[in-house]
Design an enzyme around this catalytic site. Structure first.
Site, PDB file in Angstrom:
ATOM      1  N   ASP A  65       0.768  -1.339  -0.128  1.00 58.39           N
ATOM      2  CA  ASP A  65       0.007  -0.015  -0.216  1.00 58.39           C
ATOM      3  C   ASP A  65       0.920   1.231   0.129  1.00 58.39           C
ATOM      4  OD1 ASP A  65      -2.714   0.902  -0.025  1.00 58.39           O
ATOM      5  OD2 ASP A  65      -2.347   1.537   2.022  1.00 58.39           O
ATOM      6  N   MET A  66       2.199   1.311  -0.456  1.00 54.92           N
ATOM      7  CA  MET A  66       2.930   2.269  -0.647  1.00 54.92           C
ATOM      8  C   MET A  66       2.530   3.257  -1.867  1.00 54.92           C
ATOM      9  SD  MET A  66       4.827   2.966   2.159  1.00 54.92           S
ATOM     10  CE  MET A  66       6.192   3.928   1.665  1.00 54.92           C
TER      11      MET A  66
END
Length: 211
Positions: free
Chosen positions: A89-90
């Protein structure tokens, strides 16, 4: 665990839902607020476009131009660390520039380093493409060299920083995985941690032969 620059954080007990993870507002100082802009803003994208409209190579190119070697090294540390812990989820809004002197940009401290693989069955891809691939287990030395070339970053700095990050992580993980309080918990939380442990061991063993 990875030697990177993070905002001060703490895990606190709360009344309603158990534990909460808080990160200090590093964009607030005694002298006033520091301007900050995430990379969705940098690339002039709407928040809904934070996935897939740019790559980590695009972020790296901006950091190479604006922050120099220090910012690039920190970027690679976080990129490798996120792959090692299975952080899918970066996205663009989890990378930001900060202007401590109100003029010159720096990569802001990290503020959303979480592992997603324990909670999302089959999670294998990063939020963005590295250079050619989104698979976290394909972030190899070859992929990092391709990213460095595409983003006009010093290859040696990228590879050396990645190798150092992997080694620091391996050293820390060997002890931390044995003492984690979650190992003593049962049920879905225990299953999640086992999934993370398998992912991390596989990542270190296979995808990160950084030679």
């Amino acid at each position: 665990m990875f030697g990177g620059n993070t905002g001060w954080s703490a895990t606190n007990e709360v009344d309603l839902r158990g534990q909460a993870f808080a990160v200090d507002r590093f964009d607030r100082t005694d002298e006033g607020p520091s301007h900050i802009e995430d990379f969705a803003q940098v690339f002039r994208l709407f928040p809904d476009d934070k996935y897939g409209r740019a790559s980590y190579a695009n972020i790296g190119k901006v950091l190479g131009l604006e922050t120099g070697d220090a910012g690039v090294a920190e970027f690679i540390r976080r990129l490798v660390f996120s792959a090692l812990i299975g952080n899918g989820d970066m996205h663009l809004k989890n990378w930001s520039l900060i202007y401590p002197d109100r003029r010159n940009a720096a990569l802001s401290p990290a503020y959303d380093l979480v592992s997603t693989v324990p909670y999302i069955e089959g999670e294998e891809t990063a939020a963005l493409k590295y250079s050619r691939t989104k698979r976290m287990d394909e972030l190899t030395s070859d992929e990092l060299r391709h990213l460095a070339a595409r983003a006009f970053l010093p290859e040696k700095l990228v590879i050396d920083t990645a190798a150092e990050t992997v080694q620091r992580f391996k050293d820390a993980w060997a002890s931390e995985k044995k003492t984690s309080p979650w190992r003593r918990r049962s049920g879905s939380r225990s299953t999640s941690i086992q999934r993370l442990s398998r992912f991390t061991q596989n990542s270190v063993a296979s995808g990160f032969r950084l030679t």
